[in-house]
Design a protein around this motif. Structure first.
Motif, PDB file in Angstrom:
ATOM      1  N   GLN A  95      50.029  55.057  34.044  1.00 37.96           N
ATOM      2  CA  GLN A  95      50.184  56.102  33.212  1.00 37.96           C
ATOM      3  C   GLN A  95      49.693  57.222  32.047  1.00 37.96           C
ATOM      4  N   GLY A  96      47.957  57.535  32.572  1.00 36.92           N
ATOM      5  CA  GLY A  96      46.804  57.757  32.161  1.00 36.92           C
ATOM      6  C   GLY A  96      46.873  57.255  30.608  1.00 36.92           C
ATOM      7  N   ILE A  97      47.679  56.162  30.663  1.00 41.87           N
ATOM      8  CA  ILE A  97      46.792  55.008  29.231  1.00 41.87           C
ATOM      9  C   ILE A  97      45.448  55.100  29.228  1.00 41.87           C
ATOM     10  N   GLY A  98      44.746  54.504  30.417  1.00 43.72           N
ATOM     11  CA  GLY A  98      43.306  54.901  30.822  1.00 43.72           C
ATOM     12  C   GLY A  98      42.513  55.496  30.661  1.00 43.72           C
ATOM     13  N   VAL A 146      31.573  48.165  37.362  1.00 45.92           N
ATOM     14  CA  VAL A 146      32.730  47.544  37.863  1.00 45.92           C
ATOM     15  C   VAL A 146      33.215  46.743  39.192  1.00 45.92           C
ATOM     16  N   PRO A 147      33.740  45.838  38.984  1.00 49.79           N
ATOM     17  CA  PRO A 147      33.756  44.323  39.989  1.00 49.79           C
ATOM     18  C   PRO A 147      34.134  45.304  41.376  1.00 49.79           C
ATOM     19  N   ALA A 148      34.119  45.166  42.373  1.00 52.00           N
ATOM     20  CA  ALA A 148      33.695  45.345  44.009  1.00 52.00           C
ATOM     21  C   ALA A 148      35.080  45.535  44.466  1.00 52.00           C
ATOM     22  N   GLY A 149      35.984  46.276  44.658  1.00 55.92           N
ATOM     23  CA  GLY A 149      36.808  45.807  44.803  1.00 55.92           C
ATOM     24  C   GLY A 149      38.023  46.340  44.269  1.00 55.92           C
ATOM     25  N   ALA A 180      39.543  51.808  39.542  1.00 57.49           N
ATOM     26  CA  ALA A 180      38.647  51.996  38.404  1.00 57.49           C
ATOM     27  C   ALA A 180      37.975  52.327  38.689  1.00 57.49           C
ATOM     28  N   ARG A 181      36.967  52.548  39.233  1.00 58.85           N
ATOM     29  CA  ARG A 181      35.741  53.648  39.909  1.00 58.85           C
ATOM     30  C   ARG A 181      36.454  54.449  40.143  1.00 58.85           C
ATOM     31  N   ALA A 182      37.179  54.482  40.793  1.00 58.75           N
ATOM     32  CA  ALA A 182      37.868  56.486  40.864  1.00 58.75           C
ATOM     33  C   ALA A 182      38.082  56.956  39.407  1.00 58.75           C
ATOM     34  N   LEU A 183      38.743  55.728  38.537  1.00 60.37           N
ATOM     35  CA  LEU A 183      39.286  57.053  37.313  1.00 60.37           C
ATOM     36  C   LEU A 183      37.282  56.783  36.160  1.00 60.37           C
ATOM     37  N   TYR A 184      36.698  55.489  36.116  1.00 56.70           N
ATOM     38  CA  TYR A 184      35.142  56.453  36.510  1.00 56.70           C
ATOM     39  C   TYR A 184      34.460  57.464  36.701  1.00 56.70           C
ATOM     40  N   GLU A 185      34.997  57.385  38.367  1.00 54.11           N
ATOM     41  CA  GLU A 185      33.952  58.546  38.680  1.00 54.11           C
ATOM     42  C   GLU A 185      34.980  59.651  38.473  1.00 54.11           C
ATOM     43  N   SER A 186      36.052  59.992  38.188  1.00 52.34           N
ATOM     44  CA  SER A 186      36.466  60.724  37.640  1.00 52.34           C
ATOM     45  C   SER A 186      36.296  61.502  36.774  1.00 52.34           C
ATOM     46  N   ALA A 187      35.586  61.189  35.643  1.00 51.52           N
ATOM     47  CA  ALA A 187      35.068  61.039  34.061  1.00 51.52           C
ATOM     48  C   ALA A 187      33.886  61.821  34.290  1.00 51.52           C
ATOM     49  N   ALA A 210      29.144  33.832  41.240  1.00 51.26           N
ATOM     50  CA  ALA A 210      28.582  35.400  42.047  1.00 51.26           C
ATOM     51  C   ALA A 210      29.991  36.397  42.148  1.00 51.26           C
ATOM     52  N   ALA A 211      29.786  37.485  42.185  1.00 49.95           N
ATOM     53  CA  ALA A 211      30.871  38.024  42.389  1.00 49.95           C
ATOM     54  C   ALA A 211      29.501  39.649  42.511  1.00 49.95           C
ATOM     55  N   THR A 212      30.211  40.870  42.586  1.00 49.33           N
ATOM     56  CA  THR A 212      29.246  42.251  43.118  1.00 49.33           C
ATOM     57  C   THR A 212      30.505  43.455  42.387  1.00 49.33           C
ATOM     58  N   GLY A 213      29.532  43.728  42.188  1.00 50.46           N
ATOM     59  CA  GLY A 213      29.649  44.472  41.240  1.00 50.46           C
ATOM     60  C   GLY A 213      29.270  46.182  40.334  1.00 50.46           C
ATOM     61  N   HIS A 214      29.883  47.182  40.695  1.00 52.49           N
ATOM     62  CA  HIS A 214      29.063  48.726  40.268  1.00 52.49           C
ATOM     63  C   HIS A 214      28.235  48.585  39.370  1.00 52.49           C
ATOM     64  N   VAL A 215      27.232  48.619  39.097  1.00 51.20           N
ATOM     65  CA  VAL A 215      27.049  49.926  37.779  1.00 51.20           C
ATOM     66  C   VAL A 215      27.093  51.124  37.708  1.00 51.20           C
ATOM     67  N   MET A 216      28.194  51.286  36.651  1.00 51.60           N
ATOM     68  CA  MET A 216      28.258  53.432  36.723  1.00 51.60           C
ATOM     69  C   MET A 216      27.552  53.474  35.408  1.00 51.60           C
TER      70      MET A 216
END
Length: 126
Positions: free
Chosen positions: A59-62, A82-85, A89-96, A115-121
């Motif tokens: 709805q555009g809130i994010g 951003v957690p892998a998977g 969320a990753r697409a939102l951040y990349e679009s900004a 343990a987890a995998t995350g992308h530092v953006m």
């Protein structure tokens, strides 16, 4: 996704409210008062949380919350993980304008239980 912890599990341990907090409210039609639809927490050069109630996704809130963080922050760059998977969320951040600068696997900051995998953006102020 195991990397996601509830607010109750993290707010005290991680200092969720130690920085700035932006809250998105919407009218839900069920009463006169608006309801919280999401929030963004950030401190200095880090976006620590961006959460939108699942019923309010797409709805555009994010995007509004993210824009608030980028405009309100005074840092030349802002970082988030951003957690892998979590492709939405990753697409939102990349679009900004955020870009992935590193991918980490192990016990990530904010959740050292497993343990987890995350992308530092990172985002850099134009």
């Amino acid at each position: 996704m195991e990397a996601f912890l509830t607010l109750a599990e993290t707010h005290e341990e991680e200092g969720l409210f130690d920085g700035e907090l932006g809250v998105a409210e919407v009218a839900d039609g069920a009463g006169p008062e608006p309801v919280v639809a999401g929030f963004a927490a950030f401190a200095e050069a880090e976006l620590t949380w961006l959460y939108v109630e699942p019923a309010r996704h797409w709805q555009g809130i994010g995007r509004v919350l993210l824009c608030h963080v980028l405009e309100a922050g005074d840092s030349a760059r802002i970082e988030c993980t951003v957690p892998a998977g979590n492709d939405n969320a990753r697409a939102l951040y990349e679009s900004a304008g955020f870009v992935v600068v590193e991918t980490k696997t192990g016990k990530l900051a904010g959740n050292e239980r497993f343990a987890a995998t995350g992308h530092v953006m990172e985002w850099h102020r134009p």
